[in-house]
Design a protein around this motif. Structure first.
Motif, short mmCIF file in Angstrom:
data_model
loop_
_atom_site.label_atom_id
_atom_site.label_comp_id
_atom_site.label_asym_id
_atom_site.label_seq_id
_atom_site.Cartn_x
_atom_site.Cartn_y
_atom_site.Cartn_z
N LEU A 155 -3.54 -5.68 34.73
CA LEU A 155 -3.80 -5.03 33.44
C LEU A 155 -4.95 -4.05 33.61
N VAL B 171 -2.42 -12.82 33.81
CA VAL B 171 -2.36 -11.51 34.46
C VAL B 171 -3.79 -11.00 34.60
N GLU C 269 -0.10 -2.40 31.06
CA GLU C 269 0.55 -3.31 32.00
C GLU C 269 1.08 -2.52 33.20
N ASP D 54 3.28 -3.02 36.89
CA ASP D 54 4.13 -3.95 37.62
C ASP D 54 3.86 -3.90 39.12
N PRO E 222 4.30 -7.73 34.56
CA PRO E 222 2.99 -7.17 34.91
C PRO E 222 2.29 -8.03 35.96
#
Length: 264
Positions: free
Chosen positions: A131, A158, A140, A142, A128
């Protein structure tokens, strides 16, 4: 002399009689060819039985490697490898397709036969970069913009994504033109292009329009990033600014050739 010549001609006629193959090869070479053919048939049948019918080359184990968040048990269950089937008959492509469909956290997987009795599953999970808050949970996302999992606890390091379309007419036009999903992908591009030192300090990525992305860093610092374009140049610029003005509270690299830092 005449008798011997006649006998010789008779012998040649006798040798030339019989089936054409016998005449071409001769009895000895024919027997050898027949034996070789029989051996080839027996070996082929034996190999086929060994691969498909014997109990020695059947799937007895499924090994999993590369997992971080997923467990090997989850991967085995989703893969549904037909244990007990001949190793040679296992459809590795179908196993890969099942894993990708059932476990979106998987970015890639290599399915290989491990003779004599195994199937190996080498998994690479998605990482990830942002968020998206969803109630008390987090989605999550990517670096390709794929929303692959929903978790109850935010992973460390993150940043959160806050999509706040600006009320300005230009921002509204940007939203209509690109759509919310495209704006989220732009935020993902920006987050994925951050230098590691900046990415680790980033707590929130805000996007108001296509060319209005900003970062909230630890310590109350902010960065006006602009669009997701020129990420490499902006990354070098923000590192230089932070080094030159360590006490600054606000940085602007939206135009990397004309950066600015404000506050102390």
């Amino acid at each position: 002399m005449a008798g011997s010549a006649t006998a010789e001609r008779g012998a040649r006629q006798q040798e030339s009689s019989g089936p054409p193959l016998v005449r071409r090869l001769g009895p000895r070479r024919l027997r050898r060819a027949v034996v070789v053919a029989l051996v080839a048939v027996l070996l082929g049948g034996g190999a086929g039985w060994l691969l498909y019918g014997s109990p020695w080359l059947r799937v007895e184990r499924v090994s999993v490697s590369g997992t971080a968040v997923l467990t090997p048990a989850q991967v085995r269950e989703a893969a549904a490898v037909p244990v007990g089937s001949p190793v040679v008959s296992v459809d590795t492509g179908a196993i890969e397709a099942r894993l990708r469909e059932k476990l979106r956290r998987i970015d890639s997987v290599a399915v290989t036969r491990s003779w004599p009795d195994g199937i190996d599953l080498e998994v690479t999970e998605r990482t990830p970069v942002l968020l998206v808050p969803q109630g008390r949970r987090f989605v999550e996302v990517d670096d390709e913009g794929v929303r692959f999992a929903t978790v109850s606890r935010a992973p460390k390091g993150v940043p959160l994504l806050e999509a706040e379309p600006s009320p300005s007419s230009s921002a509204a036009a940007s939203l209509r033109r690109f759509g919310e999903d495209r704006l989220v992908r732009e935020a993902v591009r920006a987050a994925g292009g951050l230098p590691s030192a900046v990415a680790w300090a980033t707590r929130v990525v805000k996007i108001r329009s296509y060319d209005d992305i900003s970062l909230e860093l630890s310590g109350g610092r902010t960065v006006a990033w602009g669009s997701a374009e020129d990420a490499a140049a902006k990354g070098r610029t923000i590192l230089a600014l932070m080094k030159a003005s360590p006490d600054a509270r606000h940085f602007d690299v939206s135009v990397p050739t004309a950066p600015a830092s404000v506050g102390s």
